[in-house]
Scaffold this motif. Structure first.
Motif, PDB file in Angstrom:
ATOM      1  N   SER A   1       0.832  -1.207   0.000  1.00 58.67           N
ATOM      2  CA  SER A   1       0.000   0.000   0.000  1.00 58.67           C
ATOM      3  C   SER A   1       0.866   1.255   0.000  1.00 58.67           C
ATOM      4  N   ASP A   2       2.062   1.174   0.608  1.00 57.54           N
ATOM      5  CA  ASP A   2       2.967   2.326   0.580  1.00 57.54           C
ATOM      6  C   ASP A   2       3.437   2.614  -0.844  1.00 57.54           C
ATOM      7  N   PHE A   3       3.689   1.569  -1.615  1.00 63.52           N
ATOM      8  CA  PHE A   3       4.101   1.778  -3.002  1.00 63.52           C
ATOM      9  C   PHE A   3       2.981   2.434  -3.806  1.00 63.52           C
ATOM     10  N   CYS A   4       1.752   2.040  -3.552  1.00 65.50           N
ATOM     11  CA  CYS A   4       0.612   2.675  -4.231  1.00 65.50           C
ATOM     12  C   CYS A   4       0.511   4.145  -3.835  1.00 65.50           C
ATOM     13  N   LYS A   5       0.713   4.443  -2.567  1.00 63.28           N
ATOM     14  CA  LYS A   5       0.669   5.830  -2.099  1.00 63.28           C
ATOM     15  C   LYS A   5       1.789   6.656  -2.705  1.00 63.28           C
TER      16      LYS A   5
ATOM     17  N   LEU B   1      -4.576   9.932   1.573  1.00 64.34           N
ATOM     18  CA  LEU B   1      -4.639   8.505   1.882  1.00 64.34           C
ATOM     19  C   LEU B   1      -3.800   8.152   3.105  1.00 64.34           C
ATOM     20  N   GLU B   2      -2.737   8.909   3.341  1.00 68.81           N
ATOM     21  CA  GLU B   2      -1.866   8.617   4.486  1.00 68.81           C
ATOM     22  C   GLU B   2      -2.380   9.246   5.775  1.00 68.81           C
ATOM     23  N   ARG B   3      -2.808  10.517   5.728  1.00 58.57           N
ATOM     24  CA  ARG B   3      -3.147  11.242   6.946  1.00 58.57           C
ATOM     25  C   ARG B   3      -4.616  11.621   7.070  1.00 58.57           C
ATOM     26  N   GLY B   4      -5.382  11.468   6.002  1.00 60.13           N
ATOM     27  CA  GLY B   4      -6.777  11.869   6.051  1.00 60.13           C
ATOM     28  C   GLY B   4      -6.904  13.372   5.867  1.00 60.13           C
ATOM     29  N   CYS B   5      -8.052  13.886   6.226  1.00 65.27           N
ATOM     30  CA  CYS B   5      -8.319  15.317   6.069  1.00 65.27           C
ATOM     31  C   CYS B   5      -7.763  16.047   7.295  1.00 65.27           C
ATOM     32  N   SER B   6      -6.533  16.534   7.161  1.00 69.98           N
ATOM     33  CA  SER B   6      -5.862  17.177   8.289  1.00 69.98           C
ATOM     34  C   SER B   6      -5.114  18.414   7.797  1.00 69.98           C
ATOM     35  N   GLY B   7      -4.345  18.982   8.681  1.00 73.94           N
ATOM     36  CA  GLY B   7      -3.555  20.151   8.324  1.00 73.94           C
ATOM     37  C   GLY B   7      -2.496  19.824   7.289  1.00 73.94           C
TER      38      GLY B   7
ATOM     39  N   TYR C   1       7.536  13.091   1.846  1.00 71.87           N
ATOM     40  CA  TYR C   1       7.974  13.236   3.239  1.00 71.87           C
ATOM     41  C   TYR C   1       6.911  12.706   4.205  1.00 71.87           C
ATOM     42  N   ILE C   2       5.653  13.061   3.968  1.00 70.90           N
ATOM     43  CA  ILE C   2       4.575  12.607   4.845  1.00 70.90           C
ATOM     44  C   ILE C   2       4.433  11.090   4.782  1.00 70.90           C
ATOM     45  N   ILE C   3       4.522  10.525   3.592  1.00 68.10           N
ATOM     46  CA  ILE C   3       4.362   9.074   3.456  1.00 68.10           C
ATOM     47  C   ILE C   3       5.502   8.338   4.162  1.00 68.10           C
ATOM     48  N   PHE C   4       6.737   8.799   3.981  1.00 63.45           N
ATOM     49  CA  PHE C   4       7.857   8.118   4.613  1.00 63.45           C
ATOM     50  C   PHE C   4       7.921   8.366   6.112  1.00 63.45           C
ATOM     51  N   LYS C   5       7.402   9.494   6.581  1.00 63.05           N
ATOM     52  CA  LYS C   5       7.434   9.824   8.005  1.00 63.05           C
ATOM     53  C   LYS C   5       6.439   8.974   8.800  1.00 63.05           C
ATOM     54  N   TYR C   6       5.237   8.776   8.248  1.00 61.15           N
ATOM     55  CA  TYR C   6       4.204   8.055   8.997  1.00 61.15           C
ATOM     56  C   TYR C   6       4.091   6.659   8.520  1.00 61.15           C
TER      57      TYR C   6
END
Length: 57
Positions: free
Chosen positions: A6-10, A24-30, A52-57
């Motif tokens: 799923s990470d590869f798809c993201k 897809l990773e964090r939802g509706c957020s800041g 960055y967001i995908i690799f961080k979380y």
């Protein structure tokens, strides 16, 4: 933590449409709002932030 399928798809979605990858990773957020602003300012900053967001979380 190893990457999953799923990470590869993201990652692919983050390259094609950065806000979708962040959503897809964090939802509706800041983070999504920040990524939309980065993508409007320039496509490359949006991609970098999304990855960055995908690799961080």
């Amino acid at each position: 933590m190893p990457l999953t399928a799923s990470d590869f798809c993201k990652i692919i979605l983050a390259i094609l449409l950065p806000p979708l990858g962040v959503f897809l990773e964090r939802g509706c957020s800041g983070d999504l709002l920040i990524n939309i602003i980065f993508t409007c300012l320039g496509y490359l900053p949006g991609i970098i932030h999304a990855l960055y967001i995908i690799f961080k979380y």
